[in-house]
Design an enzyme around this catalytic site. Structure first.
Site, PDB file in Angstrom:
ATOM      1  CB  CYS A  14      -1.191  -0.319   1.087  1.00 54.33           C
ATOM      2  SG  CYS A  14      -0.089   0.213   2.888  1.00 54.33           S
ATOM      3  CB  CYS A  59       4.569  -0.458   2.009  1.00 57.82           C
ATOM      4  SG  CYS A  59       3.239  -1.454   2.555  1.00 57.82           S
ATOM      5  CG  ASP A 112      15.733  27.618 -31.725  1.00 55.33           C
ATOM      6  OD1 ASP A 112      16.256  29.325 -31.283  1.00 55.33           O
ATOM      7  OD2 ASP A 112      16.696  27.073 -32.241  1.00 55.33           O
ATOM      8  CG  ASP A 138      18.202  22.652 -32.730  1.00 57.09           C
ATOM      9  OD1 ASP A 138      18.288  23.565 -32.491  1.00 57.09           O
ATOM     10  OD2 ASP A 138      18.532  22.297 -34.288  1.00 57.09           O
ATOM     11  CG  ASP A 146      18.226  27.047 -28.415  1.00 50.85           C
ATOM     12  OD1 ASP A 146      17.861  28.141 -28.147  1.00 50.85           O
ATOM     13  OD2 ASP A 146      17.724  26.153 -29.352  1.00 50.85           O
TER      14      ASP A 146
END
Length: 752
Positions: free
Chosen positions: A18, A21, A432, A631, A635
């Site tokens: 549960c 735990c 970008d 990318d 950035d």
């Protein structure tokens, strides 16, 4: 002294039942010296730990908390072992259900039909004594794990679901035996045995666990598919000989042959041959990709038509597929902010239920109707059984597992649960330009020299200067110069000026290559170039100004074509309610032209790399949730500053590391898919949490007898057991609905 590197360990945890735990195991792991973070997943019974301690230290900590742990490997064999263990666990639960049910069903039917003798009747005590012993045997066979788990928790001063079930069913059996063997110790009105209730509850909870286990096994199907992508062997080329070898033995630089219909074993670069490769299982892109000499191939993708030989460049844990699997594993074990409420509740839930059970017993014993002892037992037993917090513990992780796995199918790698939740809350999405909205493959389209200069001359000199630059536009200049057969001279005293361009000496001539700001900062009059530069920029091309020996010399125009699906993807993002912004260091007119072509209204142009993060911060200042898609290396700060960063999979490693989400496919449609999937997953989690909280909020008062004063109704413990068993199954089944998620269709009237 260098800090010790953080290691990642995955553990299989046994004994958890549960949410309580989960809290106990996480606390134990986090207290181990050197642990930086520990996340425990109840849905697949695993723990993800980062830090410097050894596996032995972690296992010891888990065992000290009353559970057990073993290290997990990420390979096909290990996953097969786990699947076999899960199947064995399911079969064991089914056997437990059948054994307990085989006794419970006849007892219940006979009780309802009035066939069973009363305790006070001749032979009644003997009959019920035998029933009690048979019931004890069935409980020990089918429910032993509840009692051993409760004892382990008691020894370690904890309490969990096993504690509640063991106390409830154990109290029912002890009370029944007491009534049977010593009837004088209990008021005559309370002479009733509850053996059938105890064994029925054991049967029902085992049945619920079995159903949950079967439904839960579907949630890890994405990982199984990813692991199944990698073949077990590769065809090694050694001179004129070829032989199959295990992929574990491959090293970087090995030459490997792939035949039609075979999976590519590791990452590499084709050295001979041509083919088409199906990369859909990694990128979500259905169309095969043409591959030839010099092209890269990715392990796990499927070779379609031709045969080729490639050189291995990444093997083992360094391959793209291995990183994807690790990323999915990490995300599935993480928790979004919405799930932390359940963690806080779970930490105090079981002790609170035990207190409520005691108060319920006292209330019925002191204020209830006769027979007080029977009413007290029934109400207390029902409270203990109905309150088991399984559904609460499963509500968040089960949805995260399915959502993250589904994202991986669409080429969306989510680093953690927070990113999964946050991307669906994004209001402003910053894009970008180069490599994100455009293809990232700039080419030289125009060369224009002012009077007194030659086109080829300024082109060759500019290319010579750009040999020392790492900018994408520099590479475009070099590629175009080589394609035209120009001789590229060497440069000296090279200097790169961030956001402006480069300068240096080429063939004893001082050159400046960049934008207007570069020429202006060096006192060079750029007016003769302005009109042509503005015209090119308005057409969506980037003008690169060239000055030689302090005089304006000409313009090189570079164009980066739009990705074919950028306009359609941005239209989808706007339909999802997002404000889309273009952020670039490019010329303002160029950026505006690109924005108009794809349907973006807000543009930040001519922004220095160091200032991109500042733009993100300004957008965040009014409380707006901002996402950033990029990318490039420049950035990375902006991706880190954003509330959630999304990196194009083909981009720089540092950009991917700075982002919470990676789009392997490299398409902006992946952003729209991620937003839609995030919203669906968070909605699913809310449904699960609402159901779990409502179940316990209503169930516990009903079990305690809240309706009895007004209606005379008291919840049956067996009904409570059925409700508890079905609550977990309902949560898991609801989470599995995400497996049918399909991103919304692309809007009509837009290019695809």
């Amino acid at each position: 002294m260098n800090a010790e590197p953080l290691l990642q360990h995955r553990l299989a945890i046994t004994g958890m039942s549960c949410a309580g735990c989960v809290a106990a195991v996480e606390t134990a792991l986090r207290e181990v010296p050197g642990v930086a973070e520990a996340q425990v997943n109840l849905a697949d019974r695993t723990a993800q730990v980062s830090g410097t301690p050894t596996v032995a230290m972690l296992v010891r900590a888990v065992q000290t908390a009353g559970y057990d742990a073993t290290e997990l490997r990420d390979d096909v064999g290990a996953e097969a072992e786990r699947e076999a263990a899960e199947q064995a666990h399911f079969r064991r639960l089914v056997r437990n259900t059948l054994v307990a049910g085989a006794l419970a069903a006849p007892l219940m039917l006979a009780e309802m039909a009035g066939w069973l003798p009363a305790l006070a009747s001749p032979g009644g005590r003997a009959f019920w004594s035998v029933v009690g012993l048979v019931t004890l045997a069935a409980m020990m066979y089918s429910g032993r794990h509840f009692f051993t788990g409760a004892w382990q928790q008691f020894r370690h001063h904890n309490a969990n679901m096993d504690t509640l079930i063991a106390l409830g069913t154990g109290a029912a059996w002890v009370y029944s035996m007491l009534v049977t063997l010593f009837p004088a110790s209990v008021p005559s009105l309370a002479h009733h045995a509850y053996f059938e209730a105890a064994v029925t509850i054991i049967a029902l909870i085992n049945l619920g666990s079995a159903l949950e286990s079967r439904a839960r096994s579907k949630t890890s199907s994405a990982i199984r598919r990813l692991l199944g992508l990698q073949p077990r062997t590769a065809r090694l080329v050694e001179g004129d000989q070829e032989r199959d070898v295990p992929i574990e033995t491959l090293g970087v630089g090995a030459l490997l042959r792939v035949r039609p219909g075979e999976k590519i074993p590791v990452d590499g670069e084709i050295v001979s041959g041509r083919s088409t490769v199906d990369e859909s299982m990694l990128t979500g892109e259905p169309l095969p990709v043409d591959k030839g000499e010099g092209d890269t191939v990715t392990g796990g993708t499927l070779n379609k038509t031709g045969s080729f030989v490639f050189r291995a460049t990444r093997v083992g844990a360094d391959t793209v597929l291995a990183h994807i699997i690790a990323s999915v594993r990490q995300a599935q074990n993480s928790k979004p902010p919405i799930g932390r409420l359940a963690d806080r509740v779970a930490a105090v839930f079981v002790p609170s239920v035990l207190i409520i059970a005691v108060l319920t017993a006292l209330a019925w014993f002191n204020f209830g109707p006769a027979p007080q002892a029977s009413y007290m037992l029934v109400a207390t037993l029902t409270v203990l059984i109905i309150a088991c917090p399984c559904a609460l513990g499963l509500a968040t992780p089960i949805s995260i597992m399915v959502g993250v796995g589904k994202a991986a199918e669409y080429g969306i790698l989510i680093r953690n649960g927070e990113a999964l939740q946050r991307v669906g809350q994004v209001h402003t999405l910053v894009l970008d330009k180069t490599g994100t909205v455009t293809a990232g493959q700039p080419t030289v389209t125009t060369v224009m020299a002012l009077p007194g200069f030659d086109d080829k001359e300024i082109f060759a000199l500019a290319a010579g200067l750009e040999t020392a630059s790492e900018h994408p536009l520099a590479q475009a200049l070099l590629d175009a110069a080589r394609a035209r057969g120009l001789t590229i001279p060497a440069a000296t005293q090279f200097e790169a000026i961030a956001g402006q361009g480069v300068s240096g000496i080429v063939e004893n001539r001082m050159l400046w290559v960049g934008n207007h700001a570069l020429l202006n900062s060096h006192g060079i009059d750029a007016a003769p170039l302005r009109a042509e530069a503005d015209r090119l920029a308005a057409a969506g091309q980037t003008p690169v100004l060239v000055a030689i020996d302090g005089q304006p010399a000409g313009i090189l125009a570079i164009a980066d074509p739009l990705k074919p699906d950028s306009a359609a993807a941005i239209a989808r993002l706007r339909e999802l309610g997002l404000r889309v912004v273009l952020l670039t260091g490019d010329h303002r007119a160029t950026a505006q032209a690109v924005a108009e072509q794809v349907g973006i209204e807000t543009v930040f142009a001519e922004v220095l790399p160091t200032a991109k993060a500042e733009v993100i911060a300004r957008l965040q200042a009014d409380g707006t949730v901002v996402g950033m898609v990029g990318d490039g290396i420049n950035d990375a700060p902006a991706l880190a500053q954003a509330d959630v960063g999304l990196a194009m999979g083909a981009g720089a490693d540092i950009a991917i590391e700075s982002a919470g989400i990676t789009l392997v496919r490299g398409s902006l449609h992946g952003v729209a898919d991620a937003v839609a999937l995030s919203r669906a997953t968070v909605r699913n989690i809310r449904q699960n949490l609402f159901g779990a909280f409502i179940y316990n909020t209503l169930g516990i008062p009903l079990a305690a007898g809240a309706l009895y004063p007004a209606t005379g109704l008291l919840l049956n413990p067996m009904v409570a057991g059925m409700a508890m068993a079905l609550s977990s199954f309902t949560v898991v089944s609801n989470a599995n609905r995400l497996r049918g998620f399909r991103p919304p269709a692309q809007p009509q009237g837009h290019p695809t």
